[in-house]
Scaffold this active site. Structure first.
Site, PDB file in Angstrom:
ATOM      1  N   GLU A   1       5.522  -3.478   1.107  1.00 35.87           N
ATOM      2  CA  GLU A   1       5.700  -3.158  -0.317  1.00 35.87           C
ATOM      3  C   GLU A   1       4.975  -1.843  -0.524  1.00 35.87           C
ATOM      4  O   GLU A   1       3.738  -1.807  -0.552  1.00 35.87           O
ATOM      5  CB  GLU A   1       5.059  -4.237  -1.198  1.00 35.87           C
ATOM      6  CG  GLU A   1       5.643  -5.624  -1.021  1.00 35.87           C
ATOM      7  CD  GLU A   1       7.061  -5.737  -1.514  1.00 35.87           C
ATOM      8  OE1 GLU A   1       7.452  -4.943  -2.380  1.00 35.87           O
ATOM      9  OE2 GLU A   1       7.789  -6.603  -1.014  1.00 35.87           O
TER      10      GLU A   1
ATOM     11  N   THR B   1       0.494   4.680   5.124  1.00 38.89           N
ATOM     12  CA  THR B   1      -0.116   3.561   5.852  1.00 38.89           C
ATOM     13  C   THR B   1       0.957   2.554   6.267  1.00 38.89           C
ATOM     14  O   THR B   1       0.889   1.992   7.361  1.00 38.89           O
ATOM     15  CB  THR B   1      -1.195   2.863   4.988  1.00 38.89           C
ATOM     16  OG1 THR B   1      -2.026   3.860   4.410  1.00 38.89           O
ATOM     17  CG2 THR B   1      -2.035   1.930   5.809  1.00 38.89           C
ATOM     18  N   GLY B   2       1.959   2.361   5.411  1.00 45.22           N
ATOM     19  CA  GLY B   2       3.044   1.432   5.743  1.00 45.22           C
ATOM     20  C   GLY B   2       3.714   1.807   7.059  1.00 45.22           C
ATOM     21  O   GLY B   2       4.031   0.945   7.892  1.00 45.22           O
TER      22      GLY B   2
ATOM     23  N   GLY C   1       0.821  -1.203   0.000  1.00 51.78           N
ATOM     24  CA  GLY C   1       0.000   0.000   0.000  1.00 51.78           C
ATOM     25  C   GLY C   1       0.849   1.244   0.000  1.00 51.78           C
ATOM     26  O   GLY C   1       1.979   1.234  -0.501  1.00 51.78           O
ATOM     27  N   SER C   2       0.319   2.306   0.591  1.00 52.90           N
ATOM     28  CA  SER C   2       1.002   3.598   0.541  1.00 52.90           C
ATOM     29  C   SER C   2       2.071   3.705   1.643  1.00 52.90           C
ATOM     30  O   SER C   2       2.027   2.973   2.642  1.00 52.90           O
ATOM     31  CB  SER C   2      -0.020   4.715   0.703  1.00 52.90           C
ATOM     32  OG  SER C   2      -0.653   4.586   1.952  1.00 52.90           O
TER      33      SER C   2
ATOM     34  N   CYS D   1       2.229   0.738  -8.927  1.00 49.69           N
ATOM     35  CA  CYS D   1       3.338   1.228  -8.119  1.00 49.69           C
ATOM     36  C   CYS D   1       4.634   1.305  -8.915  1.00 49.69           C
ATOM     37  O   CYS D   1       5.457   2.175  -8.717  1.00 49.69           O
ATOM     38  CB  CYS D   1       3.512   0.291  -6.940  1.00 49.69           C
ATOM     39  SG  CYS D   1       3.468  -1.440  -7.434  1.00 49.69           S
TER      40      CYS D   1
HETATM   41  P1  NAD Z   1      -3.412   2.332   1.378  1.00 52.29           P
HETATM   42  O1  NAD Z   1      -2.098   2.385   2.073  1.00 52.29           O
HETATM   43  O2  NAD Z   1      -4.389   3.406   1.605  1.00 52.29           O
HETATM   44  O3  NAD Z   1      -4.208   0.989   1.773  1.00 52.29           O
HETATM   45  C1  NAD Z   1      -3.634  -0.284   1.591  1.00 52.29           C
HETATM   46  C2  NAD Z   1      -4.352  -1.257   2.509  1.00 52.29           C
HETATM   47  O4  NAD Z   1      -4.065  -0.913   3.864  1.00 52.29           O
HETATM   48  C3  NAD Z   1      -5.864  -1.254   2.381  1.00 52.29           C
HETATM   49  O5  NAD Z   1      -6.325  -2.591   2.485  1.00 52.29           O
HETATM   50  C4  NAD Z   1      -6.302  -0.448   3.572  1.00 52.29           C
HETATM   51  O6  NAD Z   1      -7.620  -0.714   4.026  1.00 52.29           O
HETATM   52  C5  NAD Z   1      -5.283  -0.847   4.616  1.00 52.29           C
HETATM   53  N1  NAD Z   1      -5.099   0.091   5.726  1.00 52.29           N
HETATM   54  C6  NAD Z   1      -5.404   1.419   5.776  1.00 52.29           C
HETATM   55  N2  NAD Z   1      -5.077   1.939   6.986  1.00 52.29           N
HETATM   56  C7  NAD Z   1      -4.522   0.934   7.697  1.00 52.29           C
HETATM   57  C8  NAD Z   1      -3.946   0.846   9.010  1.00 52.29           C
HETATM   58  N3  NAD Z   1      -3.871   1.892   9.812  1.00 52.29           N
HETATM   59  N4  NAD Z   1      -3.436  -0.339   9.393  1.00 52.29           N
HETATM   60  C9  NAD Z   1      -3.470  -1.413   8.579  1.00 52.29           C
HETATM   61  N5  NAD Z   1      -4.013  -1.402   7.334  1.00 52.29           N
HETATM   62  C10 NAD Z   1      -4.520  -0.243   6.900  1.00 52.29           C
HETATM   63  O7  NAD Z   1      -3.051   2.115  -0.140  1.00 52.29           O
HETATM   64  P2  NAD Z   1      -4.071   2.093  -1.353  1.00 52.29           P
HETATM   65  O8  NAD Z   1      -4.508   3.502  -1.546  1.00 52.29           O
HETATM   66  O9  NAD Z   1      -5.077   1.019  -1.177  1.00 52.29           O
HETATM   67  O10 NAD Z   1      -3.119   1.631  -2.542  1.00 52.29           O
HETATM   68  C11 NAD Z   1      -2.381   2.503  -3.327  1.00 52.29           C
HETATM   69  C12 NAD Z   1      -0.945   2.572  -2.824  1.00 52.29           C
HETATM   70  O11 NAD Z   1      -0.344   1.277  -2.862  1.00 52.29           O
HETATM   71  C13 NAD Z   1      -0.059   3.444  -3.711  1.00 52.29           C
HETATM   72  O12 NAD Z   1       0.695   4.317  -2.913  1.00 52.29           O
HETATM   73  C14 NAD Z   1       0.860   2.431  -4.424  1.00 52.29           C
HETATM   74  O13 NAD Z   1       2.100   2.931  -4.836  1.00 52.29           O
HETATM   75  C15 NAD Z   1       0.977   1.351  -3.413  1.00 52.29           C
HETATM   76  N6  NAD Z   1       1.347   0.079  -4.042  1.00 52.29           N
HETATM   77  C16 NAD Z   1       2.606  -0.433  -3.822  1.00 52.29           C
HETATM   78  C17 NAD Z   1       2.979  -1.642  -4.414  1.00 52.29           C
HETATM   79  C18 NAD Z   1       4.349  -2.245  -4.184  1.00 52.29           C
HETATM   80  O14 NAD Z   1       4.526  -3.410  -4.436  1.00 52.29           O
HETATM   81  N7  NAD Z   1       5.316  -1.516  -3.706  1.00 52.29           N
HETATM   82  C19 NAD Z   1       2.068  -2.322  -5.202  1.00 52.29           C
HETATM   83  C20 NAD Z   1       0.815  -1.788  -5.399  1.00 52.29           C
HETATM   84  C21 NAD Z   1       0.451  -0.586  -4.789  1.00 52.29           C
END
Ligand code: NAD
Length: 459
Positions: free
Chosen positions: A248, A230-231, A226-227, A262
């Site tokens: 990731e 959030t990571g 994810g982002s 991503c």
């Molecule tokens: P996000 O970080 O908003 O959410 C990702 C997941 O985390 C979702 O399932 C969400 O519900 C969950 N989440 C949200 N808050 C949380 C918390 N406090 N604790 C635990 N889980 C939580 O990301 P998104 O908007 O769904 O996805 C887009 C992002 O993902 C972009 O920044 C993109 O670059 C990244 N991405 C990275 C890769 C990689 O492999 N590096 C691959 C695909 C997407």
């Protein structure tokens, strides 16, 4: 196998091979039409506790199940997904917005990935042996895994966690993004008739569900995609229980999936000698790109996946006027539709410190930048907090490789971009993540390391 799922009903979360309805439900929106999709469950703390308990019970047997049996079940699962792929691909277009052809690619890749993981047995390694003793490194499963999945590739990224987790003997709970829960819940439903109880479960809910899972004391490891923002939160809550974590994070490949990949090209550094020609040809190509509903024929760019992301991308487009960036191709909001459509834009040599260069727009807008000195180009390309994917394009292969070896990113390609494979590790440098997934290295991240010293003399 004959597992056929109905993609118009959502009986509940998938807990211990049963659909479990929840008192509260939610819906997400088809980003092409703006219309709400079907109801999906919203898991509570009690659902989390129940699923974790079943996952813990199941791991006792699953971790001792022979590799060949785990592999056979993974293959049966892939076959069952294949039986449902046409319906599932349509569902993916509805919930995610991507063009049907890209949804087909996502499912094709998922099947290749699952079948490849079914061949990847992480064997003990002998680290040293003499007359007195033998030392092995063995790779036992930590136990209960949770995979947290984003909305851009919900199927491949979800199943890219399932394969490694299950084949190495862990049990897994998947938490899809609240924007794209449908396919992942259906995959859980398909898995009900294949895996033993508690081995693969799916819990759908909001971001707060992510917090419940990352804080849960009986989950051993989180694999999060994810982002960056959030990571960092995930890492903080995992620290409370010293949970292991793989992150990731964010990072033609420049407009594919509406720029919401991503690893796509976020900045182009083009040599000044070919800059004008490159820009003009890119503009000509971009003119041929069609933006629209993923079910329409010939669509390359679907909608932005959700309203939150749509607002972020629109904000980036609004900078064009505010900052007087020159556009080689002026895209923008596609008015008069209910969907979240934005057509591609190319920004012509903006300042190096402008937002379009320093931030990931995660939308179909990309800057072209000029360079003349190789070292300077490498320095500028590396001048970023993130480093997931990079590529060097060059007629001179040796030069291309020389440049590629100096780029700080987890995947670097020469004369190509966005090549991925299940046997090749995928991860990021710097803020793009911690650890990697896929390949033997990735599979080992689904394992603990045990150094096993065996003395040969009887006591
Ligand atoms: P996000 O970080 O908003 O959410 C990702 C997941 O985390 C979702 O399932 C969400 O519900 C969950 N989440 C949200 N808050 C949380 C918390 N406090 N604790 C635990 N889980 C939580 O990301 P998104 O908007 O769904 O996805 C887009 C992002 O993902 C972009 O920044 C993109 O670059 C990244 N991405 C990275 C890769 C990689 O492999 N590096 C691959 C695909 C997407």
């Amino acid at each position: 196998m004959g597992v056929k799922v109905d993609i118009t009903t959502y009986p509940g979360n998938i807990i211990n091979v049963k659909p479990v309805p929840t008192a509260t439900t939610g819906r997400s929106v088809n980003p092409s039409t703006g219309k709400a999709l079907f109801e999906v469950p919203v898991a509570t703390q009690q659902d989390v506790d129940t699923a974790v308990k079943y996952a813990r019970d199941a791991v006792k047997t699953w971790s001792r199940t022979a590799f060949s049996e785990r592999a056979n079940l993974l293959l049966a699962f892939a076959d069952a997904i294949e039986e449902n792929h046409e319906d599932m691909e349509k569902l993916l277009v509805q919930e995610q917005g991507k063009p049907l052809s890209l949804a087909e690619t996502e499912f094709d890749m998922t099947l290749i990935w699952l079948r490849a993981f079914a061949t990847m047995d992480i064997k003990d390694e002998v680290l040293g042996e003499n007359d007195e003793r033998i030392v092995y490194q063995t790779f036992p499963p930590p136990g209960v895994f949770c995979g947290i999945v984003p909305w851009n590739w919900p199927v491949l990224l979800g199943m890219g966690k399932l394969g490694p987790a299950l084949i190495t003997g862990n049990t897994l709970i998947i938490k899809p993004s609240p924007f794209t829960p449908y396919c992942d819940l259906k995959l859980g439903e398909i898995g009900m008739s294949i895996f033993p109880p508690g081995v693969f479960q799916v819990l759908s809910g909001g971001d707060d569900l992510g917090l419940m899972l990352t804080e849960h004391p009986d989950i051993d490891k989180i694999s999060f995609t994810g982002s960056i923002l959030t990571g960092k939160k995930v890492m903080k809550s995992c620290a409370k229980t010293l949970k292991r974590v793989t992150l990731e994070l964010r990072a033609a490949l420049n407009f594919l999936n509406s720029g919401q990949i991503c690893m796509l090209v976020k900045r182009f550094y083009v040599h000044e000698k070919i800059y004008d020609q490159f820009r003009d040809e890119m503009v000509e190509f971009t003119k041929t790109i069609k933006t629209g509903d993923g079910f329409e024929l010939g669509i390359t760019v679907g909608p932005i996946q959700n309203s939150m992301q749509y607002d972020k991308v629109k904000d980036m487009y609004s900078e064009i006027g505010k900052c007087s960036w020159k556009t080689a191709f002026e895209g923008g909001v596609k008015e008069a539709t209910n969907g979240f459509f934005i057509t591609p834009a190319i920004i012509d040599n903006p300042p190096e410190d402008s937002r379009i260069v320093t931030e990931e727009p995660f939308g179909p807008i990309v800057p072209l930048l000029k360079w003349s000195n190789e070292d300077d180009a490498i320095k500028r390309a590396n001048n970023s907090k993130t480093g997931l994917g990079a590529s060097a394009w060059c007629k001179d292969l040796k030069r291309g490789e020389r440049i590629a070896r100096q780029l700080s990113a987890g995947s670097v390609l020469v004369n190509s971009h966005f090549d991925v494979a299940p046997n090749v590790p995928f991860g990021g440098h710097k803020w793009s993540g911690i650890g990697s997934e896929w390949g033997t290295t990735g599979l080992k991240s689904y394992c603990n390391s045990r150094s096993l010293w065996v003395w040969k003399n009887a006591m």
